[in-house]
Motif scaffolding. Structure first.
Motif, PDB file in Angstrom:
ATOM      1  N   VAL A 429      42.005  35.771  81.044  1.00  0.00           N
ATOM      2  CA  VAL A 429      42.149  37.203  81.348  1.00  0.00           C
ATOM      3  C   VAL A 429      40.778  37.803  81.686  1.00  0.00           C
ATOM      4  CG1 VAL A 429      42.793  39.462  80.393  1.00  0.00           C
ATOM      5  CG2 VAL A 429      44.253  37.463  79.970  1.00  0.00           C
ATOM      6  N   GLU A 430      39.761  37.386  80.942  1.00  0.00           N
ATOM      7  CA  GLU A 430      38.402  37.900  81.172  1.00  0.00           C
ATOM      8  C   GLU A 430      37.900  37.486  82.564  1.00  0.00           C
ATOM      9  OE1 GLU A 430      35.859  40.506  80.270  1.00  0.00           O
ATOM     10  OE2 GLU A 430      37.443  40.053  78.818  1.00  0.00           O
ATOM     11  N   THR A 431      38.132  36.229  82.923  1.00  0.00           N
ATOM     12  CA  THR A 431      37.686  35.713  84.237  1.00  0.00           C
ATOM     13  C   THR A 431      38.413  36.450  85.368  1.00  0.00           C
ATOM     14  OG1 THR A 431      37.381  33.552  83.190  1.00  0.00           O
ATOM     15  CG2 THR A 431      37.380  33.597  85.591  1.00  0.00           C
ATOM     16  N   ILE A 432      39.728  36.666  85.196  1.00  0.00           N
ATOM     17  CA  ILE A 432      40.519  37.373  86.231  1.00  0.00           C
ATOM     18  C   ILE A 432      39.967  38.793  86.398  1.00  0.00           C
ATOM     19  CG2 ILE A 432      42.809  38.342  86.751  1.00  0.00           C
ATOM     20  CD1 ILE A 432      44.034  35.843  85.413  1.00  0.00           C
ATOM     21  N   LYS A 433      39.650  39.418  85.257  1.00  0.00           N
ATOM     22  CA  LYS A 433      39.139  40.801  85.285  1.00  0.00           C
ATOM     23  C   LYS A 433      37.845  40.871  86.110  1.00  0.00           C
ATOM     24  CE  LYS A 433      39.981  42.995  81.309  1.00  0.00           C
ATOM     25  NZ  LYS A 433      39.746  43.436  79.926  1.00  0.00           N
ATOM     26  N   GLU A 434      36.942  39.894  85.862  1.00  0.00           N
ATOM     27  CA  GLU A 434      35.650  39.879  86.581  1.00  0.00           C
ATOM     28  C   GLU A 434      35.852  39.692  88.091  1.00  0.00           C
ATOM     29  OE1 GLU A 434      33.220  36.795  84.900  1.00  0.00           O
ATOM     30  OE2 GLU A 434      33.368  37.654  82.871  1.00  0.00           O
ATOM     31  N   HIS A 436      38.597  40.230  89.855  1.00  0.00           N
ATOM     32  CA  HIS A 436      39.347  41.359  90.417  1.00  0.00           C
ATOM     33  C   HIS A 436      38.423  42.556  90.665  1.00  0.00           C
ATOM     34  CE1 HIS A 436      42.779  43.910  91.271  1.00  0.00           C
ATOM     35  NE2 HIS A 436      42.411  44.761  90.334  1.00  0.00           N
ATOM     36  N   ALA A 437      37.465  42.733  89.766  1.00  0.00           N
ATOM     37  CA  ALA A 437      36.534  43.872  89.886  1.00  0.00           C
ATOM     38  C   ALA A 437      35.737  43.806  91.192  1.00  0.00           C
ATOM     39  CB  ALA A 437      35.582  43.893  88.686  1.00  0.00           C
ATOM     40  N   LEU A 459      48.266  40.202  81.224  1.00  0.00           N
ATOM     41  CA  LEU A 459      47.615  40.948  82.312  1.00  0.00           C
ATOM     42  C   LEU A 459      48.075  42.410  82.315  1.00  0.00           C
ATOM     43  CD1 LEU A 459      47.549  38.435  85.334  1.00  0.00           C
ATOM     44  CD2 LEU A 459      45.781  38.897  83.673  1.00  0.00           C
ATOM     45  N   ALA A 462      46.173  44.203  79.838  1.00  0.00           N
ATOM     46  CA  ALA A 462      44.794  44.439  80.296  1.00  0.00           C
ATOM     47  C   ALA A 462      44.745  45.430  81.460  1.00  0.00           C
ATOM     48  CB  ALA A 462      44.170  43.108  80.712  1.00  0.00           C
ATOM     49  N   LEU A 464      45.976  44.997  84.550  1.00  0.00           N
ATOM     50  CA  LEU A 464      45.668  44.359  85.843  1.00  0.00           C
ATOM     51  C   LEU A 464      46.952  44.225  86.675  1.00  0.00           C
ATOM     52  CD1 LEU A 464      43.339  41.540  84.450  1.00  0.00           C
ATOM     53  CD2 LEU A 464      42.608  43.404  85.951  1.00  0.00           C
ATOM     54  N   HIS A 466      49.586  42.780  89.300  1.00  0.00           N
ATOM     55  CA  HIS A 466      49.741  41.404  89.782  1.00  0.00           C
ATOM     56  C   HIS A 466      51.183  41.131  90.236  1.00  0.00           C
ATOM     57  CE1 HIS A 466      50.843  41.472  85.533  1.00  0.00           C
ATOM     58  NE2 HIS A 466      51.691  40.504  85.830  1.00  0.00           N
TER      59      HIS A 466
END
Length: 912
Positions: A429-434, A436-437, A459, A462, A464, A466
Motif C-alpha cells: 500500500v505504501e509503495t502504491i501510494k508513492e 500514485h503521488a 486501498l 488508504a 486510493l 482504483h
C-alpha cells in the motif's frame, strides 16, 4: 574467468542466435521486394494471391513462395490497417511457418505476425486455424485481420459457442478461421458423433497457429475436453454426506496440498462409519472396508475435498445459483466446465445450490492429442522458454526467442521478502501510494479473487482510487486493461486477466475516441479524434516522465512463466517501466514449496517488523523452488498424456472407422463379414475345436443362433449327423443367414436396406464406444493401486485397455448382427396403429403444455422396432425418408421420420 559454455557462446553464438541469423537473408529478400509490391494496385494484390495459389497447387514449395507471399501480405496490411510490419515481425512469421513457437514480448504485435504464415499456408486451399484463449479475442482478431485477408482475396471466418450450424460450417470452410481451443476441440468431438458427412464442420487438420501457446498447450492441457450426458440423479446422497463433513475435526483427516488430496485417519474412519450407519447411508452389518462400500467412500472423500481443498472465490464462485470454476492461471471463469467424479456435485452440496446430476462421458480428447492431429503446428507467446522441454517432447515444437523491435528499458527490481502477510501488504500500500503521488500508472497482480478484493479494501481505507479486474468483471476486461496505462491509474488484476489487450501508456486512444463518439453522436468524429489524440500525447509524455507502467506483483506464482507474463505487461516497444515482486513467508508458494533454510536465515538476521530482505540470492532460491514445481507439474501432465495416448490410439481407430462408414455407399460386405465372424465365434463356443461329438452343445448352439441371427434352423439335428464337423455347420449357418438377410433386403428395397445398415452400424459403434469410455474411466481410477503390488500401473492399463477394446469390437459385431437380423418392415395394420398413436400424441400435445423432455415415461416399444416406409403425413412436403437433412425440425419426443418406430431422440436425434 569465463566458463567453457560462456566462452563458446561468445564465439559461436547461442543456438537461438543462429536461428535468428538464418532468417536475416529471407527478411532481406522480402524487403528488396517491397518497392515492387508498393506499385501494385489493390486488384493486383489479389491477382498475386491467385498466382501464388496456382504455383502452390502445381507443387512449388511454400518455402520458395515465402518471400513474395510475405511481401504481398505486408503491403496489404499496410493499406488495410496502416501498419507496416517490422523486420522482427517478419522473423516471427518465418519461425511460425517453420512450425516453431515464436517467443515475442508483449506489445510486439503478435496478432499481425500471425497473418503472414496464415496467408502463406492458406494458399494450399486446405485452411488455416488461428487459435486464441477466449471468444472475445477470437472475434476481435478475426474482425481486425479480415481487412488484411480480404485485401489479399482470402476469406476469414470466426467460430464461437452456440453458433448457428450453417454459419459455423461456413466459418470452417474459410481460408483462415479464428477460434478458441475449446470450441475447436468440442467441434472435433461433435463431428465424430454425426451420422452424415454433410453435417460435419471441420475439414482436415492442416495448419494451426496457437496464440498464447503456453496457456493453451500447457496450462489448459491438464484437463481433457469431455462431452457428457446426464446419469441418474443422486442429489439426496450428496446432500446427506455433505451434512457429516462440518462435524469432522482436524485429527480425523490429513491434507496434502501439493497433491490436492485428503485422506482419513483411523479416528476419521470410525467417526464416518458411525455417522453413515446412523443416517442409513451404510447398512448396519457393513464396514467402510468392504467392496460394496466403494461408492459411499468415494463420495465421502469427494465431499471432504470440496470442504477442505476448494475455496469459494479462489477456486470457484457462485453465480446465478451455479458453481462456476475459476481458472487458476488466468483468474477467468470457466463457464460450462465441471469437475468430474462427483466432485462438482459435492461443491454444489456444500454451497447449498441446486445439484446437477453427474455426467457420463460420451466423447473426450485432451488438448495434447487434439493439437497433435495437425499436419503442422506453431505458436506465439511472450513466455515459452521456461517450458521449452515440454513443448519439444510433447508437441515437437522448438522455441525461438525473437528479438524486440526496440531494446527493453524496464527496470526489474529484486524480490522483497517480508516475514508476514500483514507486513507485506502494508509495504505494498505504501509503495502504491508513492507511485500514485507522482502519477505513475500501477498494475497490481494477485493470485486469486479473494486476495484482489482484500487488497482493494486496503486501498479504499488508504483513499486510493482504483479498478479491480477479476472473474467477476470478465465482461469489462478489455476496457479496464486498456485504461491501466492512464496517468495515475491503479488496476488490481488476477494474474493474467486481460491477456491479449495491450496496456498503452496514457490510456488507449481508440477506446477513448469510441467512448466520446458514443457520448456525443452528433459531433464531428474527426474533430473528436484530433482533440483526444492531442490530449493523449501530453498524457503519454507525463506517464513516461513518471517512469512508465509499474507492475507490482503481490506473490510469486508456481510457474515462472506466469510471473514473466505479468512482468512483461510493462516496458512494451521500448517504453520505460518497472516491475517489483512483494512476497512473505506466509505465501502459498513459500509455505508449501519454499526452503525452510530461508525462514531460518531471516529469523537469525533478527529482522524488525516491516523490514524486507532484498537480495539476488533470494531470487535464485525462489526460482529453484518454482523450477521444482514446474518439473512436478510437467511429470503429472506427461503421466496423464501417457494414459490418454492408450485411449487416443483406440479413439483414432474408431473415428476413422466411422468416417469410412459415412463415406461408403454400400456396407453390405462389412455387415456380412461381421455376421460371418459372429457365426464362427458361436460355433467355436458350442463346438470347441478338437473335441468329440458327444462334447458338443447342440441345444446351446440352437439358442445362440436364434438369439444372434434370428433364424430357426435345425441345428440340433445337424450336430447329431454322422461325419459332420464345425466347418460344415458354420457354412450351413452362413448360407441360411445370407438367404434370410437377402430376402429382408428385397422386402425393404436395396436403397433403404443400405441406409438401415449405415445407421445401425453408426449407432452401435457410438453406443459401444460410450460404454468403453466409461469402463476405461473406472479402470484408470483403480489401476493406480497395482503399484502396491510392484506392477507398473501404465503397463497394466495398456494391457487391460487393449483386452477391453478387443471385447468391445466383439460385442460391436454381435450388436450389429443382432439388430439387423431383427428389423423388419411393418405390416399395413402395424403401420396404421403406429400412425394412429402419432395422431393421438399430437392431439394431446396440442391440448396441453408439452411435458419436459424426459418427464413422461416412454411407451413400451415392441421388441426390435423396424424401419418402415413412413406415411406421407408423418413427413413435411418434399421430404425424403432416407435423407435426414430434408426432415425439417422434428420434436425430440416425436416418432422418428425414418420409420424405425423409435422416438426421434432415441433414433436419428441421438446422433445429432
Amino acid at each position: 574467468m569465463l566458463g567453457m559454455g560462456t566462452l563458446a557462446k561468445k564465439v559461436f553464438g547461442t543456438p537461438n542466435d543462429r536461428k535468428v541469423k538464418a532468417t536475416r537473408p529471407i527478411v532481406q529478400k522480402i524487403n528488396d521486394l517491397e518497392p515492387e509490391f508498393e506499385k501494385l494496385t489493390d486488384e493486383q494484390l489479389k491477382e498475386k494471391t491467385e498466382e501464388l495459389a496456382t504455383r502452390a497447387m502445381k507443387g512449388e514449395s511454400l518455402d520458395a513462395l515465402l518471400p513474395e507471399a510475405f511481401a504481398n501480405c505486408r503491403e496489404a496490411a499496410k493499406r488495410a490497417l496502416g501498419l507496416r510490419a517490422f523486420d522482427v515481425q517478419l522473423m516471427g512469421g518465418i519461425f511460425l511457418h517453420q512450425g516453431n513457437i515464436s517467443e515475442m514480448k508483449t506489445g510486439e504485435g503478435k496478432t499481425l505476425v500471425a497473418t503472414f504464415p496464415a496467408y502463406l499456408n492458406a494458399l494450399t486451399g486446405k485452411g488455416v486455424h488461428v487459435v486464441t484463449v477466449n471468444d472475445y479475442l477470437a472475434k476481435r482478431d478475426a474482425e481486425w485481420m479480415a481487412n488484411v485477408f480480404g485485401a489479399l482475396g482470402l476469406t476469414t471466418g470466426v467460430v464461437y459457442p452456440q453458433q448457428p450450424a450453417a454459419e459455423k460450417k461456413e466459418a470452417y470452410a474459410c481460408d483462415v478461421t479464428y477460434a478458441t481451443n475449446n470450441e475447436l476441440g468440442f467441434d472435433y468431438l461433435r463431428d465424430n458423433m454425426k451420422s452424415e458427412l454433410s453435417e460435419m464442420f471441420q475439414r482436415k487438420h492442416n495448419f494451426a497457429i496457437v496464440d498464447e501457446v503456453d496457456s493453451i498447450l500447457i496450462d489448459e492441457a491438464r484437463t481433457p475436453l469431455i462431452i457428457s450426458g446426464p446419469s441418474q440423479d443422486r442429489s439426496d446422497l450428496y446432500t446427506a454426506i455433505d451434512r457429516i463433513i462440518p462435524d469432522m475435526t482436524d485429527d480425523m483427516f490429513t491434507k496434502d496440498e501439493k497433491q490436492r488430496q485428503v485422506t482419513f485417519t483411523d479416528a476419521g474412519n470410525e467417526f464416518l462409519e458411525s455417522q453413515l450407519h446412523a443416517r442409513g447411508l451404510l447398512p448396519e452389518d457393513q464396514t467402510l472396508y468392504e467392496p460394496e462400500s466403494t461408492t459411499v467412500v468415494h463420495h465421502v472423500n469427494q465431499a471432504l475435498r470440496a470442504h477442505k481443498l476448494f475455496q469459494k472465490d479462489k477456486d470457484y464462485i457462485v453465480r446465478n445459483g451455479e458453481v462456476v470454476l475459476i481458472d487458476e492461471f488466468t483468474g477467468r471463469m470457466m463457464a460450462g466446465r465441471r469437475l468430474s467424479e462427483g466432485l462438482h456435485q459435492a461443491i454444489e452440496a456444500k454451497e447449498g445450490v441446486q445439484i446437477q446430476p453427474e455426467n457420463v462421458t460420451l466423447a473426450q480428447v485432451t488438448f495434447q492429442n487434439y493439437f497433435r492431429l495437425y499436419d503442422k503446428l506453431s505458436g506465439m507467446t511472450g513466455t515459452a522458454a521456461t517450458e521449452a522441454e515440454e513443448f519439444q517432447e510433447i508437441y515437437g515444437l522448438g522455441v525461438v526467442e525473437v528479438p524486440t523491435n526496440r531494446p527493453i528499458a524496464r527496470v526489474d527490481d529484486d524480490d522483497a521478502v517480508y516475514r508476514t502477510t500483514a507486513e507485506k501488504y502494508a509495504a505494498i500500500v505504501e509503495t502504491i501510494k508513492e507511485a500514485h503521488a507522482k502519477g505513475q500508472p500501477i498494475l497490481v497482480g494477485t493470485t486469486s479473487i479473494e486476495k484482489s478484493e482484500s487488497l482493494s479494501d486496503l486501498l479504499k481505507q488508504a483513499g486510493l482510487p482504483h479498478n479491480v479486474l477479476n472473474a467477476r468483471q470478465h465482461e469489462q476486461e478489455a476496457q479496464i486493461v486498456a485504461d491501466a496505462g492512464k496517468l495515475g491509474a491503479i488496476t488490481i488484476a488476477t494474474n493474467m486477466a486481460g491477456r491479449g489487450t495491450d496496456i498503452k501508456l496514457g490510456g488507449n486512444v481508440e477506446f477513448k475516441i469510441m467512448e466520446a463518439i458514443a457520448a456525443d453522436p452528433d459531433a464531428d468524429p474527426e474533430a473528436i479524434r484530433e482533440k483526444i489524440e492531442a490530449a493523449h500525447e501530453a498524457d503519454e509524455k507525463k506517464v513516461k516522465e513518471a517512469g512508465g507502467l509499474f507492475v507490482l506483483a503481490t506473490e510469486r506464482h508456481e510457474s515462472r512463466r506466469i510471473d514473466n507474463q505479468l512482468r512483461g505487461r510493462s516496458g512494451r516497444q521500448g517504453d520505460p517501466g518497472r516491475s517489483s515482486f512483494f512476497l512473505s513467508l506466509e505465501d502459498d508458494l513459500m509455505r508449501i514449496f519454499g526452503s525452510e533454510r530461508l525462514d531460518k536465515v531471516l529469523s537469525s538476521l533478527g529482522m524488525k517488523e516491516g523490514e524486507a530482505i532484498i537480495h539476488p540470492w533470494v531470487n535464485k532460491s525462489l526460482e529453484r523452488a518454482q523450477a521444482k514445481v514446474e518439473g512436478r507439474n510437467f511429470d503429472m501432465r506427461k503421466q496423464v498424456l501417457k494414459f490418454d495416448d492408450v485411449m487416443n490410439d483406440q479413439r483414432k481407430l474408431v473415428f476413422s472407422q466411422r468416417m469410412e462408414i459415412m463415406e461408403a455407399k454400400d456396407l453390405s460386405e462389412i455387415t456380412a463379414d461381421m455376421r460371418s465372424q459372429v457365426i464362427d465365434d458361436i460355433v467355436t463356443q458350442y463346438i470347441p475345436p478338437k473335441t468329440y461329438a458327444d462334447q458338443w452343445d447342440g441345444e446351446g448352439l440352437y439358442a445362440a443362433v436364434l438369439e444372434n441371427l434370428n433364424i430357426d434352423v435345425p441345428v440340433i439335428e445337424w450336430v447329431a449327423e454322422e461325419g459332420v464337423d464345425d466347418e460344415v455347420i458354420a457354412e450351413r449357418l452362413e448360407e441360411k443367414a445370407d438367404e434370410f438377410m437377402a430376402a429382408k433386403a428385397e422386402a425393404f428395397g436395396p436403397e433403404t436396406m443400405r441406409s438401415i445398415e449405415k445407421q445401425v452400424l453408426l449407432q452401435t459403434i457410438d453406443a459401444k464406444w460410450r460404454e468403453h469410455l466409461l469402463t476405461l474411466e473406472h479402470l484408470r481410477s483403480v489401476v493406480g493401486f497395482r503399484g502396491y503390488a510392484q506392477r507398473d500401473p501404465l503397463n497394466e492399463y495398456k494391457t487391460e485397455a487393449f483386452q477391453l477394446f478387443q471385447s468391445m469390437l466383439d460385442s460391436l459385431r454381435v450388436g450389429v448382427t443382432q439388430t439387423l437380423s431383427r428389423i423388419r418392415p411393418l405390416t399395413e395394420q402395424e403401420q396404421s396403429e403406429q400412425f394412429a398413436e402419432i395422431r393421438r400424441q399430437m392431439a394431446e400435445q396440442a391440448g396441453a403444455a408439452a411435458p419436459a423432455d424426459d418427464a413422461a415415461p416412454a411407451p413400451a416399444a415392441a421388441p426390435a422396432p423396424a424401419p418402415v416406409a413412413p406415411s406421407p403425413d408423418a413427413l413435411p412436403a418434399g421430404a425424403n425418408p432416407d435423407d435426414p437433412s430434408t426432415w425439417g425440425d422434428v420434436g425430440r419426443n416425436s416418432p422418428c421420420p425414418c420409420g424405425s418406430g423409435k422416438k426421434f431422440k432415441h433414433c436419428h436425434g441421438a446422433l445429432v
